[in-house]
Design a protein around this motif. Structure first.
Motif, PDB file in Angstrom:
ATOM      1  N   LYS A 405     -29.679  -7.802 -52.914  1.00  0.00           N
ATOM      2  CA  LYS A 405     -30.539  -7.975 -54.090  1.00  0.00           C
ATOM      3  C   LYS A 405     -29.717  -8.096 -55.362  1.00  0.00           C
ATOM      4  CE  LYS A 405     -34.925  -6.086 -52.533  1.00  0.00           C
ATOM      5  NZ  LYS A 405     -36.058  -5.231 -52.899  1.00  0.00           N
ATOM      6  N   PHE A 406     -28.668  -7.272 -55.467  1.00  0.00           N
ATOM      7  CA  PHE A 406     -27.825  -7.358 -56.653  1.00  0.00           C
ATOM      8  C   PHE A 406     -27.056  -8.675 -56.709  1.00  0.00           C
ATOM      9  CE2 PHE A 406     -28.395  -2.789 -57.448  1.00  0.00           C
ATOM     10  CZ  PHE A 406     -28.459  -2.791 -58.849  1.00  0.00           C
ATOM     11  N   PRO A 414     -35.087  -1.999 -60.572  1.00  0.00           N
ATOM     12  CA  PRO A 414     -35.141  -1.063 -61.711  1.00  0.00           C
ATOM     13  C   PRO A 414     -34.313   0.193 -61.385  1.00  0.00           C
ATOM     14  CG  PRO A 414     -37.356  -1.706 -60.980  1.00  0.00           C
ATOM     15  CD  PRO A 414     -36.397  -2.227 -59.969  1.00  0.00           C
ATOM     16  N   PRO A 415     -33.853   0.877 -62.391  1.00  0.00           N
ATOM     17  CA  PRO A 415     -33.030   2.081 -62.161  1.00  0.00           C
ATOM     18  C   PRO A 415     -33.730   3.132 -61.280  1.00  0.00           C
ATOM     19  CG  PRO A 415     -32.899   1.415 -64.440  1.00  0.00           C
ATOM     20  CD  PRO A 415     -33.943   0.520 -63.820  1.00  0.00           C
ATOM     21  N   LEU A 418     -33.581   2.074 -57.681  1.00  0.00           N
ATOM     22  CA  LEU A 418     -32.198   2.157 -57.197  1.00  0.00           C
ATOM     23  C   LEU A 418     -31.824   3.601 -56.867  1.00  0.00           C
ATOM     24  CD1 LEU A 418     -29.447   0.861 -56.654  1.00  0.00           C
ATOM     25  CD2 LEU A 418     -28.912   1.155 -59.090  1.00  0.00           C
ATOM     26  N   ILE A 419     -32.235   4.527 -57.735  1.00  0.00           N
ATOM     27  CA  ILE A 419     -31.923   5.945 -57.493  1.00  0.00           C
ATOM     28  C   ILE A 419     -32.603   6.444 -56.230  1.00  0.00           C
ATOM     29  CG2 ILE A 419     -32.304   8.285 -58.394  1.00  0.00           C
ATOM     30  CD1 ILE A 419     -31.905   7.079 -61.226  1.00  0.00           C
ATOM     31  N   ASP A 420     -33.876   6.039 -56.014  1.00  0.00           N
ATOM     32  CA  ASP A 420     -34.603   6.463 -54.810  1.00  0.00           C
ATOM     33  C   ASP A 420     -33.902   5.968 -53.543  1.00  0.00           C
ATOM     34  OD1 ASP A 420     -36.455   7.816 -56.269  1.00  0.00           O
ATOM     35  OD2 ASP A 420     -37.910   6.178 -56.324  1.00  0.00           O
ATOM     36  N   ARG A 421     -33.496   4.667 -53.597  1.00  0.00           N
ATOM     37  CA  ARG A 421     -32.835   4.117 -52.411  1.00  0.00           C
ATOM     38  C   ARG A 421     -31.479   4.794 -52.138  1.00  0.00           C
ATOM     39  NH1 ARG A 421     -33.836  -2.284 -51.500  1.00  0.00           N
ATOM     40  NH2 ARG A 421     -36.114  -2.289 -51.713  1.00  0.00           N
TER      41      ARG A 421
END
Length: 601
Positions: A405-406, A414-415, A418-421
């Motif tokens: 994705k990046f 979204p941040p 990203l943190i959850d993943r």
């Protein structure tokens, strides 16, 4: 004098009060001259081995003396005494000093005066009489004779002399019977002692030493040797144990099959019994000079040797040298000796087979233990894909998705998302880490993974495993933790060493007889070796601990049989895997087990 007074009869009867052979003979030869006022009396005893009679006791010995090897001996038909010995008939010669050998020959064919020695003052006494000493079953025991310088014996004197000889014969017969029964009792005592203890030995060397010593002492031989086939060369016999021989010969002296007496016994699978080994053509005397200096009873001549067999296959030989005669007993090995030795050797064979079987079981137990651990590792390996593989794949997929994705759009995530993943990926990696740690711990305990260990931790874990036993017997544990803390870490398999320590602690605790006893665990560093000393000190003033099992009640606390097999395995582990050793020492109220292991094991 042709009759005996009541007082004289009582004196003759007092012969039966004597308990020893020497006492019977001494009283007999002194009693007759005192009763009859004759010059002297002599008793000769029959030597079945050489078919001669030997002077055993006399109350007068004068005139010419003809000795053979320091003894006065008569062969059959040799002189007047030898004639009585051969014919087993009484003999009375009146006016002997006036008779020539021609006169004697007319009296009895073949009769002649030898003149070996005389109980009289003159060389040839005035009168002579001799009677055979015969047992109740008709066996010759010896000859009793008397002489007189100034009195001519009459037929009535001979009758009285024969009556007294019957008393003497009966006393000798009774003594012989008592000695035979005593020897049987000693044999049976040996067989009972060996039979009750022989199967309790777990070490072959201890078993053989026990048998060698007790066999020699009971059968009354000066030496006893036990040879067994060499483990690696079956054509070679090695001295494994002995009694009355130099210690340096043990495990050194050897014979080939068929060499000398030892090799012949094994090769031909037969017993050899000899009164003089020097007469045997296959006797070599290989170690005769080495042993000769240790003997108290002269050179090794009398011999009894027998094969040791398992399932009729000779695996060795037991040899006895130098029969030590007990009072009135023979100076050579008898058929009874051979009979009882055969029974003993049969028990020894069973015990040797038992020890060999236990040795096989011990090795099988070690192999089984290794196999079980390897099986446990295999079972763990099957679990690895599920317990570790799945979380690792999920983490890899999550990272791959984020990266893709990046690469398409740096601002696609979204941040918060990203943190959850990343948090989810971290949880999966944590599961992987935990699984690997479990694998490491399990492999250390189930397998043979050696790590640096602190001895204090190993002792802690061992005591924890026997905590209930210590608590139930109220055992006080003494340790010096400061000493333990100063010991350097050692590379060991903690599972193996813990099992060893538990075994040693259990043996020490088992030996304690009373509640409130003390278990002392000490550590000593000696150069490059470490010693763990486990010592049990019994509290004799405390209440006695009841024995819980039948075996404990029978064998008593002194034995450690319930743990013997575990101790053998522990010794095998320490010796084979670490080059160390385990010593066991015991006294009346204290047992001490010492584990010695190199620091760089």
């Amino acid at each position: 004098m042709s009759t005996l007074t009541i007082d004289q009869i009582l004196k003759v009867g007092s012969i039966f009060s004597e308990k020893s052979l020497n006492g019977i003979l001494e009283k007999s030869v002194n009693l007759i001259p005192n009763i009859f006022n004759w010059k002297g009396c002599s008793i000769f005893l029959y030597d079945e081995n050489n078919d001669v009679i030997k002077l055993a006791k006399t109350s007068g010995l004068t005139g010419a003396i003809d000795r053979k090897n320091g003894e006065i001996i008569y062969e059959r038909n040799e002189g007047l005494t030898g004639w009585v010995f051969d014919k087993k008939k009484p003999l009375l010669i009146r006016d002997l000093n006036k008779k020539s050998n021609s006169d004697l020959a007319r009296f009895h064919p073949g009769l002649r005066w030898k003149g070996k020695y005389s109980e009289a003052d003159s060389r040839k006494a005035k009168s002579f009489m001799a009677v055979p000493l015969v047992s109740q079953n008709g066996q010759l025991l010896g000859v009793m004779r008397a002489v007189s310088d100034d009195y001519n014996f009459k037929k009535s004197d001979l009758d009285v002399f024969m009556l007294i000889a019957n008393y003497v014969s009966l006393a000798l017969d009774n003594y012989k019977y008592i000695m035979n029964e005593r020897r049987k009792s000693e044999y049976l005592e040996l067989l009972m002692k060996v039979g009750t203890q022989i199967l309790s030995f777990f070490e072959l060397d201890d078993l053989l030493r026990f048998v060698a010593e007790n066999t020699a002492k009971t059968i009354s031989s000066e030496t006893c040797e036990i040879y067994l086939r060499d483990e690696y060369n079956k054509e070679r016999l090695v001295l494994r144990a002995g009694y009355g021989i130099p210690e340096e010969l043990i495990n050194v002296a050897e014979h080939k099959i068929g060499e000398g007496l030892t090799g012949t016994i094994v090769k031909e699978n037969r017993t050899i019994r000899s009164k003089n080994v020097l007469t045997l053509p296959y006797y070599k005397g290989k170690y005769r000079n080495a042993i000769k200096g240790h003997l108290k009873y002269g050179d090794r001549l009398t011999f009894l040797g027998m094969p040791i067999k398992i399932k009729d296959e000779p695996i060795g030989a037991i040899k006895l040298y130098n029969k030590i005669p007990k009072e009135g007993g023979p100076d050579y090995f008898t058929e009874d000796d051979e009979k009882y030795l055969r029974i003993l050797v049969d028990m020894l064979s069973v015990a040797i087979e038992n020890v060999q079987y236990l040795e096989t079981i011990k090795l099988s137990a070690l192999k089984t233990l290794k196999s079980q651990r390897l099986t446990a590792l295999g079972t763990l390996a099957v679990r690895i894909p599920n317990d570790i593989g799945n979380p690792l794949v999920e983490a890899q997929l999550g990272i791959g998705s984020i990266v893709r994705k990046f690469e398409k759009d740096p601002k696609a995530l979204p941040p918060e998302e990203l943190i959850d993943r990343l948090r989810m990926i971290g949880e999966n990696l944590k599961k992987v880490s935990q699984g690997i740690r479990v694998l490491q711990d399990f492999s250390t305990k189930a397998g043979y993974h050696r790590i640096k260990c602190k001895w204090g931790d190993l002792i802690d874990e061992s005591l924890l495993l026997v905590k209930s036993e210590l608590f139930s017997k109220k055992i006080n544990v003494e340790r010096n933790r400061s000493e333990e803390a100063n010991l350097p870490e050692t590379v060991l398999d903690p599972n193996e060493i813990t099992e060893v320590l538990v075994t040693l602690i259990s043996i020490a605790v088992f030996r304690l007889k009373h509640y409130g006893s003390t278990l002392k665990i000490g550590t000593i560093r000696d150069r490059e070796k470490l010693r763990i000393v486990i010592e049990g000190k019994d509290n004799k003033s405390g209440t006695e601990i009841p024995r819980r099992s039948v075996e404990e009640k029978v064998v008593g606390a002194k034995s450690y049989k319930p743990y013997q097999f575990s101790l053998d395995i522990a010794r095998e582990v320490i010796t084979t895997n670490y080059g160390g050793r385990i010593d066991f020492q015991e006294e009346d109220s204290c047992s001490k087990l010492i584990l010695e292991i190199p620091m760089r094991a």
